[in-house]
Structures are given as structure tokens and as C-alpha cells.
Enzyme design. Structure first.
Site, short mmCIF file in Angstrom:
data_model
loop_
_atom_site.label_atom_id
_atom_site.label_comp_id
_atom_site.label_asym_id
_atom_site.label_seq_id
_atom_site.Cartn_x
_atom_site.Cartn_y
_atom_site.Cartn_z
N HIS A 158 0.84 -1.21 0.00
CA HIS A 158 0.00 0.00 0.00
C HIS A 158 0.87 1.27 0.00
O HIS A 158 0.44 2.31 0.47
CB HIS A 158 -0.94 0.05 1.21
CG HIS A 158 -1.69 -1.23 1.45
ND1 HIS A 158 -2.95 -1.47 0.95
CD2 HIS A 158 -1.33 -2.37 2.10
CE1 HIS A 158 -3.34 -2.69 1.31
NE2 HIS A 158 -2.37 -3.26 2.00
N SER A 279 14.70 21.61 -16.25
CA SER A 279 13.50 22.42 -16.41
C SER A 279 13.86 23.72 -17.12
O SER A 279 14.95 24.26 -16.93
CB SER A 279 12.91 22.72 -15.04
OG SER A 279 12.11 23.88 -15.09
N LYS A 285 16.29 21.86 -11.17
CA LYS A 285 15.57 20.60 -11.39
C LYS A 285 16.40 19.53 -12.08
O LYS A 285 17.21 19.80 -12.97
CB LYS A 285 14.34 20.88 -12.25
CG LYS A 285 13.28 21.67 -11.53
CD LYS A 285 12.41 20.80 -10.67
CE LYS A 285 11.26 20.28 -11.50
NZ LYS A 285 10.40 19.42 -10.72
N GLU A 292 9.12 8.71 -16.91
CA GLU A 292 7.73 9.15 -17.05
C GLU A 292 7.19 8.84 -18.45
O GLU A 292 6.03 8.45 -18.62
CB GLU A 292 7.62 10.65 -16.79
CG GLU A 292 7.92 11.04 -15.36
CD GLU A 292 8.09 12.54 -15.22
OE1 GLU A 292 7.14 13.20 -14.77
OE2 GLU A 292 9.15 13.07 -15.60
#
Ligand code: ARG
Length: 480
Positions: A158, A279, A285, A292
Site C-alpha cells: 500500500h 526544467s 531541477k 515518465e
């Protein structure tokens, strides 16, 4: 532009340009060209052997086709846009070059059996390529696992801290999935490797063909039993795309963890600069865009699967033009899965894990609560009762801002008089992990056994793929 179809005789008028452009599959099936020519060579040899065409005609056809094959290999073949598909295009080209004999090539076959024969040969290679990539990824994971038998991190259920595990144990869970993917592809290969050529349009043919001979020349292990099924079966395509989908789901699960684990909150892993992005506005970043995108592209492959499945739904027997639409989802699934595997292999190889950070997180979250309960069980307390007792200990520990191992013995004994001084021996991370020696467990010795089993499988998988590649090479050497 002349519109070159292979069925103009019945028609007075010409196919309109927009109709040709709407119905043509050339843009997609041009990538089947090599397989189409090879299939035609085998077909021509069979026709010659059976005396359906003369030996002279056979030789001229085969020579012409081999010339086209050379041009395909050199990437110099020009198949312009005014053909209905690659199959008619190549036949036109051949006839243009060798004359009358070319017109005999299509004896005893139809594009219906021809297209699906090509697709099956194409998918054999696709499966071998994909599984080779999968096996490379498996090897990369095994390598990392071998050197992380004792690296401890939180195990999650979980997404909550559950029990401490070793990094190797965690990675081998991913490997187990990939290993099944390889086996699933190998299993599908058996059903792909069936030759439909000779089914003709749907009813077989009046000519005395030798289907076994053609199938053997093309390296198929058997040929389709029923001609209507031969031209209409796309189960193998659906299976292939399903296998791609499941592989992508497994990759996306790996990628999801890379995304989470590389956040500052987790900080378990750092992606190499070569596989990270920045970024445009936030200079600090470092983003896991590749992970992704793999996660995102899984959705496209699942979409491909839905397309192939929906294509077959409610189709009457046997060939229907709808089936031409199998190519886009099949090629799409293949290209996306291959691209994702190709990029994820170096991403995984260059991961840097932060063992200290993982260990520190593993000290938190009361993950040794099960060990505390198991201790009571060894002292004769039924597990369900032990669970209740330890729940109380955890509640107390949370309330007093301490870890379980920081609760003093007298306090523990308020919960159960079975607690004794040796309780602290079972509460360390090493003990928690090291005592889970059951088969499939997370202890270093269990994980070593897992590596033995899985790496044995991977080795066998690689041998199997190499052997099949060699077999196909010798099939082509003989035919071409
Ligand atoms: N391009 C077609 C396909 O991929 C070829 C079959 C056309 N056959 C026909 N009978 N119209 O399925």
C-alpha cells in the site's frame, strides 16, 4: 499518376485517386517488403517443383525477386505511392522487370494468405528482437542484485512501510515479471510460426500445391490446417500485442518506482545525468522524464491491444478488408515496446542507489513489528494474540516518540511477560532481513538462491533465442 491495381479487368472505370489513397496500405506495409519477396521466392520454388510453372519460369522469377531483395537490403528499392499495398507493388515491379513470367507468380495464392504469411515472418523476427532486449534488461538487473544482497530498504505494501527487504530481493521481483514476459513471447512464437501460405483466398486451390514444402522453405514449424482460418486468423497478432502490453505495464511499474525513488523525499536512487532532464524555468531541477515517458507510452500500447482485439470482434469469416488495419497497432506496439526497452536498459545500468539513505528510511516505520510478534510466537503465544499485543507496543512507541527497539524491557513486559532480554536480538534490520530464510524470502541466502534460479532461466532464454536466430539464418541461407 497511373493507378496500378491487380484487379482492373472487371472494371470499366478506373479507381479514383482518393479511393486508392484511402484504401492503400503501402505506407504501413512497405516494411514487410523483405518478407514479401522471401515468401514469393518460396512460393515460386514450390510452383516450379510441382510443375505448376516451368523450371525456366521459376528461375526467371526467383532471379528477379533476388534482385529486388538485394535492393531492399541496400535500401535502394523505390516503391512509389500508387500501389494498393507492398504485395501488389512488388509483383508489379517484378513483372515490369522480367516480363511474362512475373504474371505467373500469383498462381495458387491470394493476397489474403500472402499478407498474413508476411506478417507472421515479420513477427518472428520482432519477437526475437524484443526478447533479446528483455534478456539484456534481465542481465542488468541480475548484475545490480548480485552486488546488493545486503543493502536494506523499506519494503512497501500500500506504499506504506511494511517489512525491511534487501534491494536485491526487490529488484528480483521485477526480474521475475520480465522473465515471464520472455517466456510468454516464446510461447506466442509457437503460434506465430505457422504458415498460412497456400490457403489462397479462403477455399484452398485447385492446383496441386505442396504446402509442407513452402512452409519448410520459410522456416515455419507447420502450416495452417484450415484455409479460411489461415487467412482470417489474427489471434497471433493480438497475442503479440498483449505480450507487448504486459511488458510495458511491467516497465511502467519499474519506471514509477524510479520516479518516486528519485524524489528528495525518498532519495533512494539517482538517475545518471545522461538519462535525466532539466526544467526550462527552475534551474535546480533534475527530472526523470524518460521514466515518465515509458510509463506514459504504456498507455499507447494498451490502446494498440484494444485496437487489435476490437478489430476481430464480430467479423464474419473469412478475410475482410478490416484485417488490413492490424498493421498499425502491431507495428505501433512493437516500435514503442522496443524503444522503451532500448532506453530503459542503460537507464537501469547507470542507476546509483543510496544505500545509507535506504537503510535510514528502513529504520523508521516500525517495520520490525512483525518480528516482535514472531518472537512471542516462538515463546508459545498464538500469532493472533501476539499481533494484538504488538499492536499495543507500537501504539505506545508512537505515543512516546520511540522506535520499538528503544522501548525498555520492563515496559515491554507490561504488554506481555513473555518478553525477555533476547528480544532485542531480533529487532535489528540485519536480523529482520537475515532470518527470512524461507524460499523466496529476502534474506541474503534466500536471495542468492533466487538469483541462481532466475539467472539460470535467463541463460536458458538467451540460448533459446540465439538458437532460433541461427536456425532462421540457416533457413535464409538455404533459400536465398
Ligand atoms: N493490403 C491488404 C491487407 O493488408 C491486402 C489484402 C487485400 N486483399 C483483398 N482481397 N482485397 O490485408
Amino acid at each position: 499518376m497511373s493507378r496500378r491495381t491487380v484487379w482492373s479487368g472487371r472494371f470499366k472505370g478506373k479507381l479514383s485517386e482518393e479511393a486508392l489513397s484511402f484504401t492503400s496500405s503501402l505506407e504501413l506495409d512497405a516494411r514487410l517488403a523483405w518478407y514479401d519477396v522471401v515468401g514469393s521466392i518460396a512460393h515460386a520454388e514450390m510452383l516450379g517443383k510441382q510443375g505448376i510453372i516451368s523450371e525456366g519460369e521459376m528461375t526467371v522469377i526467383v532471379e528477379g525477386l533476388k534482385e529486388i531483395l538485394r535492393e531492399i537490403d541496400e535500401e535502394s528499392l523505390e516503391l512509389s505511392g500508387d500501389f494498393e499495398d507492398v504485395h501488389s507493388g512488388i509483383e508489379f515491379l517484378l513483372t515490369e522487370r522480367i516480363g511474362e513470367a512475373g504474371k505467373k507468380l500469383h498462381t495458387a495464392r491470394s493476397r489474403n494468405d500472402q499478407t498474413v504469411t508476411d506478417l507472421r515472418m515479420f513477427l518472428r523476427d520482432a519477437v526475437l528482437d524484443l526478447t533479446t532486449l528483455l534478456i539484456d534488461l534481465e542481465d542488468a538487473i541480475i548484475r545490480i542484485s548480485r552486488s546488493n544482497l545486503g543493502t536494506v530498504l523499506p519494503g512497501f505494501t500500500h506504499l506504506q512501510h511494511a517489512q525491511p527487504v534487501t534491494l536485491a530481493h526487490h529488484l528480483l521481483a521485477h526480474l521475475s515479471r520480465l522473465s515471464r514476459d520472455v517466456e510468454r513471447f516464446a510461447d506466442a512464437y509457437e503460434r506465430i510460426n505457422v504458415c498460412p501460405l497456400g490457403s489462397a483466398a479462403l477455399a484452398g486451390t485447385t492446383y496441386d500445391i505442396d504446402r509442407k514444402f513452402t512452409a519448410k522453405l520459410l522456416g515455419f514449424s507447420s502450416y495452417s490446417v484450415n484455409a479460411m482460418d489461415g487467412v482470417s486468423d489474427r489471434d497471433f497478432a493480438a497475442e503479440f500485442v498483449f505480450n507487448c502490453s504486459l511488458t510495458m505495464i511491467h516497465l511502467s511499474s519499474i519506471c514509477e518506482e524510479l520516479v518516486i525513488w528519485s524524489t528528495p523525499e525518498f532519495g533512494f536512487v539517482e538517475l545518471d545525468d545522461a538519462y535525466s532532464t532539466g526544467s526550462s524555468i527552475m534551474p535546480q531541477k533534475k527530472n526523470p522524464d524518460i521514466a515518465e515517458l515509458v510509463r506514459g507510452r504504456a498507455s499507447g500500447v494498451i490502446g494498440n491491444l484494444v485496437s487489435v482485439l476490437a478489430l476481430g470482434k464480430g467479423l464474419p469469416m473469412s478475410y475482410n478488408r478490416d484485417l488490413q488495419e492490424d498493421k498499425s497497432p502491431v507495428f505501433g506496439a512493437l516500435d514503442t515496446t522496443a524503444a522503451c526497452l532500448r532506453i530503459i536498459i542503460p537507464v537501469v545500468r547507470t542507476l546509483r542507489f543510496d544505500a545509507e539513505r535506504m537503510r535510514a528510511r528502513a529504520e523508521e516505520g516500525y517495520m520490525n513489528a512483525t518480528d516482535l510478534a514472531d518472537y512471542l510466537v516462538t515463546k508459545g503465544v498464538p500469532f493472533r494474540e501476539a499481533h494484538e499485543i504488538v499492536g499495543g507496543v507500537v501504539r505506545h512507541a508512537i505515543g512516546s516518540g520511540r522506535r520499538i527497539e528503544e522501548v525498555p524491557l520492563p515496559k515491554l513486559r507490561e504488554f506481555s511477560d513473555r518478553f525477555e532480554g533476547d528480544i532485542y536480538d531480533v529487532l535489528s534490520l540485519e536480523s529482520s532481513v537475515g532470518r527470512r530464510r524461507s524460499d523466496g524470502g529476502t534474506s541474503p541466502e534466500s536471495v542468492k538462491r533466487q538469483i541462481d534460479v532466475l539467472s539460470g532461466k535467463v541463460r536458458a532464454q538467451r540460448d533459446r533465442v540465439k538458437k532460433e536466430e541461427r536456425r532462421l539464418q540457416s533457413v535464409w541461407r538455404k533459400l536465398l
